[in-house]
Design an enzyme around this catalytic site. Structure first.
Site, PDB file in Angstrom:
ATOM      1  N   CYS A  91      -5.138  -0.188   6.129  1.00 13.59           N
ATOM      2  CA  CYS A  91      -5.551   1.211   6.365  1.00 13.59           C
ATOM      3  C   CYS A  91      -6.842   1.584   5.645  1.00 13.59           C
ATOM      4  O   CYS A  91      -7.338   2.695   5.789  1.00 13.59           O
ATOM      5  CB  CYS A  91      -4.441   2.183   5.977  1.00 13.59           C
ATOM      6  SG  CYS A  91      -4.229   2.395   4.194  1.00 13.59           S
ATOM      7  N   ASP A 110      21.200   1.076 -16.057  1.00 14.74           N
ATOM      8  CA  ASP A 110      21.016  -0.135 -15.259  1.00 14.74           C
ATOM      9  C   ASP A 110      20.064  -1.073 -16.007  1.00 14.74           C
ATOM     10  O   ASP A 110      18.912  -0.729 -16.255  1.00 14.74           O
ATOM     11  CB  ASP A 110      20.416   0.279 -13.906  1.00 14.74           C
ATOM     12  CG  ASP A 110      20.191  -0.890 -12.966  1.00 14.74           C
ATOM     13  OD1 ASP A 110      20.160  -2.045 -13.426  1.00 14.74           O
ATOM     14  OD2 ASP A 110      20.037  -0.642 -11.755  1.00 14.74           O
ATOM     15  N   CYS A 118      -6.295  -1.947   0.550  1.00 23.31           N
ATOM     16  CA  CYS A 118      -5.346  -2.254   1.617  1.00 23.31           C
ATOM     17  C   CYS A 118      -6.137  -2.774   2.812  1.00 23.31           C
ATOM     18  O   CYS A 118      -7.020  -2.079   3.324  1.00 23.31           O
ATOM     19  CB  CYS A 118      -4.546  -1.008   1.997  1.00 23.31           C
ATOM     20  SG  CYS A 118      -3.508  -1.269   3.456  1.00 23.31           S
ATOM     21  N   CYS A 121       0.220   3.207   3.531  1.00 24.80           N
ATOM     22  CA  CYS A 121       0.702   2.764   4.846  1.00 24.80           C
ATOM     23  C   CYS A 121       1.751   1.655   4.788  1.00 24.80           C
ATOM     24  O   CYS A 121       2.325   1.283   5.809  1.00 24.80           O
ATOM     25  CB  CYS A 121      -0.475   2.291   5.706  1.00 24.80           C
ATOM     26  SG  CYS A 121      -1.078   0.646   5.265  1.00 24.80           S
ATOM     27  N   CYS A 144       0.836  -1.197   0.000  1.00 29.59           N
ATOM     28  CA  CYS A 144       0.000   0.000   0.000  1.00 29.59           C
ATOM     29  C   CYS A 144       0.879   1.258   0.000  1.00 29.59           C
ATOM     30  O   CYS A 144       1.726   1.419   0.878  1.00 29.59           O
ATOM     31  CB  CYS A 144      -0.888  -0.014   1.239  1.00 29.59           C
ATOM     32  SG  CYS A 144      -1.817   1.510   1.471  1.00 29.59           S
TER      33      CYS A 144
END
Length: 412
Positions: free
Chosen positions: A220, A338, A217, A204, A201
């Site tokens: 939360c 990268d 989620c 949170c 999430c």
């Protein structure tokens, strides 16, 4: 209209003129479109030029990790039903390129501007947009872009309290979290194939639950908002529940999703979905993407894929096996240096395709394909790969600078 009620200051006019001259010199020297260098010079001479140029325009900003160039083109086509449009159609999406684009649009009513994710907050501050379209956020250019949640936080802070109508993808938790700080959001169910950047999430850090197409989620209560627009198969559903057919020459589900978001943006400016979607049919290719070109008596379809989300969508477009596939990967500064993202791509989806590998980082890609149990040949040039490929149209998938290299080679 731009330039009518409040003409540019002498300094701004000088900056625009100097920028155009430098851009023209750059083009004449064969160094590309010149839009970036022209914009840089113009901004040096007048640092407030972007804000001045945007002053009399209805500005629409488009940002995302995938699909922003195409969506910018689709929105621009749709809005031409309502008035003249200026746009950075070739994808120069940082402040210098954006400044160049706006400097060329003196009679425009609308500015449809693609913005690099990292610059969205700053460009929004300068241009006072009427509408901002947010499509998705996924991992990209790992050496220099912040990880995705940091990017979402940057958007969230930058857009907090914005007067713009934010048209946002309800299926991407990172985009929803970023857009939720805005008072005026139109949610679009545009879908999301790539989910590996949104298992926790953003609000949170809890584990995201994903039953079916929904998400929430469990810790939360942060959850998918109810969309007012939706992609449903080959149709866009508008807020009244009417289904409008999508007419596109561009292939794949991702472009239908781009069309759904574009129709929602066009509606903000009073262009009805039917008109918007019919106009989008004009777009055949976007900066060479999806073009079918002839090279050495063969048909090659050029497909751009820059990150794991893009490769996943692209694999869903290609013709079934045994269609030959050429893959080309570079790691120059414009790509990100990268290449560890290659390990996030599911190359088992290419099983059964004859595969040919090119590019500066062909050996990185070869190792990845070996681990995915794919059979492939490493080639030095496009010419060699085409000669080795069995008959039929060839699908060519490349990341950003590799794609530009290939376009130059095939004369596209």
């Amino acid at each position: 209209m731009a330039g009518n009620s409040d003409p540019l200051s002498p300094r701004a006019k000088l900056a625009v003129t100097a920028g155009r001259a430098v851009a023209a010199a750059s083009r004449a020297a064969g160094r590309g479109s010149g839009s970036v260098i022209g914009g840089r010079v113009a901004l040096k001479l007048d640092p407030d030029l972007l804000a001045r140029l945007a002053q009399h325009l209805d500005v629409i900003l488009v940002s995302a990790t995938n699909g922003k160039t195409t969506t910018t083109r689709l929105i621009a086509e749709a809005l031409r039903a309502a008035g003249p449009v200026v746009s950075n159609a070739l994808g120069a999406n940082m402040p210098a390129g954006i400044t160049s684009a706006l400097a060329g649009g003196s009679d425009a009513k609308y500015a449809v501007i693609e913005v690099d994710e990292k610059y969205l907050a700053g460009v929004a501050r300068d241009t006072d947009p009427k509408c901002i379209a947010l499509l998705n956020l996924s991992r990209d250019q790992l050496d220099r872009a912040a990880e995705t949640r940091m990017m979402a936080e940057h958007w969230r802070e930058g857009l907090a309290g914005s007067k713009a109508v934010v048209v946002a993808n309800a299926d991407d938790p990172l985009v929803v979290w970023a857009a939720s700080s805005s008072p005026n959001v139109v949610w679009v169910a545009a879908g999301q194939m790539w989910k590996d950047d949104a298992w926790s999430c953003p609000s949170c850090g809890g584990v995201m639950q994903r039953p079916g197409d929904d998400w929430f989620c469990g810790e939360c209560g942060f959850r998918r908002p109810t969309p007012s627009w939706a992609l449903s198969g080959d149709h866009v559903l508008d807020p009244h529940g009417s289904a409008w057919p999508i007419h596109l020459q561009l292939p794949g589900r991702a472009n239908k999703a781009n069309a759904a978001s574009s129709a929602a943006v066009a509606a903000v400016f009073g262009v009805p979905p039917q008109v918007a979607l019919e106009r989008m049919y004009q777009v055949q290719a976007v900066a060479g993407r999806y073009d079918v070109v002839q090279f050495q008596q063969r048909d090659l379809r050029l497909l751009l894929a820059k990150n794991p989300a893009g490769w996943l969508e692209t694999f869903s477009l290609i013709d079934p096996p045994p269609t030959p596939v050429i893959l080309s990967v570079n790691a120059r500064s414009a790509d990100g240096t990268d290449t560890s993202w290659l390990w996030d791509v599911d190359y088992t989806r290419l099983t059964g395709h004859p595969i040919f590998v090119l590019g500066d980082r062909k050996l990185d890609l070869a190792v990845r394909l070996e681990v995915a149990n794919q059979s492939f040949q490493v080639c030095d040039t496009l010419d060699q790969a085409v000669q080795l490929a069995p008959p039929g149209r060839i699908e060519v998938i490349a990341n950003y600078t590799a794609f530009q290299d290939l376009r130059r080679r095939v004369g596209n």
